[in-house]
Design an enzyme around this catalytic site. Structure first.
Site, short mmCIF file in Angstrom:
data_model
loop_
_atom_site.label_atom_id
_atom_site.label_comp_id
_atom_site.label_asym_id
_atom_site.label_seq_id
_atom_site.Cartn_x
_atom_site.Cartn_y
_atom_site.Cartn_z
NE ARG A 1 -3.65 -2.42 -0.06
CZ ARG A 1 -3.38 -3.52 -0.77
NH1 ARG A 1 -2.29 -3.59 -1.51
NH2 ARG A 1 -4.20 -4.55 -0.74
CB SER B 1 -9.76 -2.58 3.27
OG SER B 1 -10.24 -3.72 2.59
CD GLU C 1 -5.92 -0.66 2.37
OE1 GLU C 1 -6.66 -0.80 1.38
OE2 GLU C 1 -5.42 -1.61 2.99
#
Length: 303
Positions: free
Chosen positions: A177, A227, A297
């Site tokens: 990420r 998410s 996230e």
């Protein structure tokens, strides 16, 4: 200090359309966010360069918007400019054997569909990820065992001063990420994807299977930002949250999904403050009960 009069005059002079006090709730999948001082619609590379020069001249901070699918925008809005890359930035073309040249404003859905129609495999994992290519590159988006680093060969971008540049291979610094663009003001303009030849029917079957899995396990029927937390090493965030009995836990209009505890959904009228308070409560509870620190996230937009 930002000088909006200077910015407005410069944008008008170079023909870059903009609006004032644009609601960001209309541009995010969470349906949350106050107004942006200026919302710029950028049609091509020349307009982008001109806009960056105008922003620099007027000392106005900016944020580049993709599909708004992984963002949490403050209730008070954004004191600066939001850049929406449209027009030629949404183009997708086949440039060679398995090579796609894609604008950063193109949705992952459109790129996946283009790859399928050209019998190219390798991007099926991204089918159903509701973001743009630029956003996916920014955070090295991934799902179902795949991630962008597996298919990206080169990325072109503009530095904050408008200087064009590109990165390839290991210089892209793709990690979990994260990428060479994370936490920078670089503006991604396009990227080359390298895929493999496959059978269109088999690619379609795999894409349909992943979409059905996504729909069956994720709360796609309600506004969310995907998410909420990164996957902690050795664990799954959703499982940890569920084990702490937090499914259905709510703050105002923000609620931990009953379908997948890794998601926070907007069940109606949720504010950024609601989501932030719920995130904090989840983190504190999971840390206390399991000893695991969850890292968000979702990207909180700040200018």
């Amino acid at each position: 200090m930002p000088d909006y009069a200077v910015l407005d005059a410069a944008l008008t002079r170079v023909g870059v359309p903009f609006t004032k006090e644009e609601s960001m709730a209309a541009h995010t999948s969470f349906k949350i966010g106050g107004p942006a001082d200026r919302f710029l619609r950028i049609a091509d590379a020349a307009a982008l360069s001109a806009a960056l020069r105008a922003l620099r001249e007027a000392a106005v901070p900016y944020f580049v918007l993709g599909n708004g699918s992984n963002l949490l925008v403050p209730d008070e809005g954004l004191r600066g400019a939001v850049l929406a890359l449209e027009g030629s930035f949404k183009a997708v073309e086949l440039t060679g054997s398995g090579r796609l040249l894609c604008g950063s404003g193109a949705s992952l859905a459109s790129i996946c569909a283009f790859a399928r129609s050209n019998a190219l495999t390798g991007l099926e994992f991204a089918w159903g990820i509701p973001g743009s290519l630029g956003g996916a590159l920014y955070m090295n988006a991934g799902a179902y065992g795949g991630e962008m680093k597996q298919v990206v060969s080169r990325v072109w971008f503009l530095e904050p001063d408008g200087t064009p540049a590109s990165l390839a291979g290991e210089a892209l610094c793709f990690g979990y990420r994260t990428s060479a663009f994370t936490n920078t003001k670089r503006v991604i303009t396009k990227a080359e994807l390298q895929l493999e030849s496959g059978a269109e029917a088999e690619i379609a079957v795999k894409m349909d299977d992943l979409m059905q899995r996504r729909k069956s396990k994720q709360p796609v029927e309600l506004p969310s930002a995907g998410s909420v937390f990164k996957r902690p090493e050795g664990h799954f965030a959703g499982s940890l949250i569920e084990s702490c009995g937090l499914k259905g836990c709510a703050v105002g209009g923000a609620c931990v999904s009953e379908k997948h505890a890794g998601f926070i959904v907007n069940r109606g009228g949720a504010t950024c403050a609601d989501v932030e308070k719920l995130i904090e409560h989840i983190q504190e509870t999971v840390l206390r009960e399991t000893g695991v620190q969850l890292e968000p996230e979702i990207r909180r937009v700040r200018l």
